[in-house]
Write a protein that holds these residues in place. Sequence first.
Motif, short mmCIF file in Angstrom:
data_model
loop_
_atom_site.label_atom_id
_atom_site.label_comp_id
_atom_site.label_asym_id
_atom_site.label_seq_id
_atom_site.Cartn_x
_atom_site.Cartn_y
_atom_site.Cartn_z
N SER A 232 3.88 12.30 0.31
CA SER A 232 4.09 12.09 1.85
C SER A 232 2.87 11.76 2.70
O SER A 232 2.53 12.10 3.59
CB SER A 232 4.70 13.38 2.54
N LEU A 233 2.21 11.05 1.95
CA LEU A 233 0.82 10.47 2.46
C LEU A 233 0.99 9.37 3.45
O LEU A 233 1.91 8.58 3.39
CB LEU A 233 -0.08 10.13 1.29
N GLU A 234 0.02 9.25 4.59
CA GLU A 234 0.23 8.34 5.48
C GLU A 234 -1.00 7.83 5.93
O GLU A 234 -2.13 8.46 5.49
CB GLU A 234 1.10 8.95 6.61
N GLY A 235 -1.09 6.97 6.97
CA GLY A 235 -2.54 6.45 7.52
C GLY A 235 -2.79 5.23 6.65
O GLY A 235 -1.93 4.34 6.23
N LEU A 236 -4.03 4.69 7.01
CA LEU A 236 -4.61 3.41 6.62
C LEU A 236 -5.16 3.41 5.19
O LEU A 236 -5.83 4.55 5.04
CB LEU A 236 -5.41 2.79 7.65
N ASN A 256 4.84 6.49 -0.83
CA ASN A 256 4.20 6.99 0.47
C ASN A 256 4.42 6.08 1.77
O ASN A 256 5.10 5.05 1.44
CB ASN A 256 2.58 7.16 -0.07
N SER A 257 3.78 6.65 2.76
CA SER A 257 3.81 5.90 3.97
C SER A 257 2.53 5.15 4.33
O SER A 257 2.23 5.43 5.63
CB SER A 257 4.59 6.74 5.31
N LEU A 258 1.94 4.78 3.44
CA LEU A 258 0.78 4.03 3.79
C LEU A 258 0.81 2.62 4.44
O LEU A 258 1.61 1.99 3.84
CB LEU A 258 -0.06 4.21 2.38
N THR A 259 -0.21 2.25 4.99
CA THR A 259 -0.40 1.11 5.37
C THR A 259 -1.72 0.34 4.93
O THR A 259 -2.72 1.12 5.03
CB THR A 259 -0.30 0.96 6.95
N PHE A 260 -1.54 -0.86 4.37
CA PHE A 260 -2.87 -1.28 3.81
C PHE A 260 -3.64 -2.37 5.06
O PHE A 260 -2.82 -3.19 5.48
CB PHE A 260 -2.32 -2.24 2.59
N CYS A 280 5.20 1.21 0.18
CA CYS A 280 3.87 1.25 1.15
C CYS A 280 4.21 0.07 1.95
O CYS A 280 4.98 -0.96 1.70
CB CYS A 280 2.55 0.96 0.28
N ASN A 281 3.43 -0.14 3.13
CA ASN A 281 3.43 -1.27 3.97
C ASN A 281 2.35 -2.21 3.44
O ASN A 281 1.16 -1.78 3.99
CB ASN A 281 3.26 -0.95 5.49
N VAL A 297 -1.04 -6.19 -16.32
CA VAL A 297 0.00 -6.16 -17.04
C VAL A 297 1.38 -5.63 -16.25
O VAL A 297 2.57 -6.19 -16.66
CB VAL A 297 -0.22 -5.38 -18.28
N SER A 298 1.12 -4.99 -15.33
CA SER A 298 2.19 -4.39 -14.27
C SER A 298 2.03 -4.63 -13.14
O SER A 298 0.87 -4.15 -12.63
CB SER A 298 2.43 -3.25 -14.73
N LEU A 299 2.95 -4.86 -12.26
CA LEU A 299 2.87 -5.30 -10.76
C LEU A 299 3.96 -4.94 -10.14
O LEU A 299 5.05 -5.54 -10.31
CB LEU A 299 2.50 -6.87 -10.46
N ASP A 300 3.87 -3.92 -9.16
CA ASP A 300 5.15 -3.38 -8.34
C ASP A 300 4.59 -3.63 -7.18
O ASP A 300 4.19 -2.91 -6.39
CB ASP A 300 5.27 -1.88 -8.63
N LEU A 301 5.20 -4.28 -6.29
CA LEU A 301 5.38 -4.56 -4.64
C LEU A 301 6.78 -4.43 -4.01
O LEU A 301 6.92 -4.83 -3.16
CB LEU A 301 4.53 -5.79 -4.43
#
Length: 772
Positions: A232-236, A256-260, A280-281, A297-301
């Motif tokens: 449940s991590l958050e923030g930038l 998580n609730s992270l924003t890049f 994530c955002n 090799v692996s990309l998850d967005l």
Amino acid sequence: MLSHKTISIKFILIVLLCMFVSGDAEVRCIESEREALLSFKNGLIDEDGILSSWKSNECCEWHGVGCSTTTSHVTTLKLSGLDNGGVLKGDVHSSLLELHHLNRLDLSHNDFGGIPIPEFIGSMKQLHHLFLKHSNFSGNIPPQLGNLTNLRSLDLSYNSLSSTSHSILGSVFESLEILDLSYNQLIGSIPDLSAFSSLTQLNLSANNFIGSIPLSISQLSELQVLDLSHNSLEGLVSASHFIKLYKLKTLDLSINSLTFDIPLDWSPPFQLESLSLGGCNAGLYFPKWIRTQRNLVSLDLSRANITDEAPWWLWSTFSSLGNLDLSDNQISGAIPNLSSTSIRYMDLRNNQFSGPIPLFSRVASDIFLSGNMLSGSISSICKTSNDKLQTLVLSNNQLSGEVPDCWENMPNLESLDLANNNFSGEIPRSFGNLDHLVVLQIRDNHLSGELPYSLRFCQELYLIDIEGNKLTGEIPTWIGELYNLRYLNFRGNKLHGIIPPQICHLTNIQALDLSINNLSSKIPDCFNNYTLLKTTDPYLSAPTYPNSTTVNKLYGYSSFQWKGKEFECKENLNLLKLIDFSSNRLTGNIPKSISSMRGLKSLNLSRNSLTGYITPDIGKLEMLNSLDLSHNQLSGKIPTSLGEVYSLGVLDLSSNNFCGKIPTSTQLQSFNASAYARNVGLCGDPLPKCLEDSLRPSTTNLGVHMNERDGNNFSFMEEVGISMAFGFIFGFWGIVGSFIVKKSWRIAFFNLLDDAANWLYVKIVVFVSKWR
């Protein structure tokens, strides 16, 4: 120069010396350590005989025990359940403290019954590697583990540990290289990690960590694997978090609730092989910095809030890309020819991709393209042979034309979903070549014709969904030969004829929907054959797929009618248990064997021409949640046992010929009156009261004063008055009514009155004469 004799003598001496050294180096068990191991064994429960070799004097030859070849001390104890083929139970005995040279302890994949991790392990300062993964430990992580200053690897994952991260992370692990605390119940924030300068792998995934990712993580210059997913991590998340992570290969921050917040021109210091930011955002635009990661090799967005067109470089930059997940975004654009790529797993579901479906890679195994705006024919799949493909999901698009007849090109296909498109024509016969097919979903198209006979060769079929097409003909008798079938949905077609008795052979069926067709037979009385519908044990009906690799490929089992609404089942498919034969022309009685399906949750036989009565044993359907028998010609009384089905949430018995009083129960009176409407002889709550209830006087409450009354009680005088009134009504109209109905009775009655009058007149005249 040495003589040959001298050389020979020296050679013999060297050989003898080697033999002496070899014999001296023979590993022999140290008695005190042997006793310590036996004490450790005595604290365990070994039901699988894992420690059966722990009997001889040479403990260094025992299973799982490793000794030094120079000192004979026990250095390794490896009793992982994965290696043993069984599990150890019981307690971890403190006699392990006597193994002063033990540097590797592995008790992973056992079952220690939820006991805490023993505190004494923190005193084994010589340990370099400690593996307690998946061994059913619980409680707090003992802070004593922080004393293991020589520890290099610590794996406590997949347990039920619930302490805060601080209880073990500020600890002095000066040389720790691998730390895995994933899949526990750890709470709190992630502390300062700058002291862990030797870490190469850090896995804190699937816990309850909150707060932001500490910037100290950027100082872990040796780090290769960072997994903080499913918290449940958050923030930038900024570029500063990665400034010194030169060796990073795997980055997983998903769920998580992270924003890049990363500049468009950022150039990362690492070259990733695996990147997972799902959930994530990541920003509205496709992250450009990913283009620099040429070793991916692996990309998850997935679910990353991306609203952008897929960049052209996505399809051509990563020569080694095998897994691509962009699902649940708003990514647009066309999908190019992928035949020259190495993509094996591709999930682009629920986006805005348009155009035709692409040519897939010859190594592709799982393709998910549902929920887009793809259009046109899919005949391109005939251009290549793909013997690796196991899953192909093209549902919920705008694809059209005929379904191509070339499925022999995909002989290992297990799951095929073409639902909710605009396909027309007949079901291709080449489906019969799919020997491994488990799931076939072609619902909501415009397919016509009959079910091809070749489908009977797909003996692994577990689920067939052809709802909402224009299929004709009869239900084929060979359907009963598909013994693995659990879910069969023929709803909303133009099938006619009888329900074949061979359908009784589907003993593993859980959901059987033949509704909205033109079936016109009696219902076969064989529901007692359906083993999984007879049980209320969810474990017995848990999925046992013919091919275990398909377990995770039932992505949304179409839909069924449930409680009168479309119900899409995406998870817990084994909980779906229903029978729906509604909206046909079925005749005859409701089979008595219906009551044998104790695990059934929904039964719909409405809108047919069924006659007879409801079986009195219907109360045995103890798990029933929805029952619809409306719009039939059923008669008789509603069984009292129906009121004992406490799980019943939906009931419709309307438009039948039921009669009598609705059984009194909390359950049956809770439904709206519409559930019983249009049954002329039916009465009682929630319908109007039955006549006998209206005429029967209510008794007074003995504790109520004679002159007091409420809405349900009458006084004594009122009861007398009511009784006299009803007595007069029934007495008077009982006689008068009989005379009105029977003419001969009227004539006889009035003749009797005339005779009586004449007799009385004569008597009076004689009496008067005598008196005078």
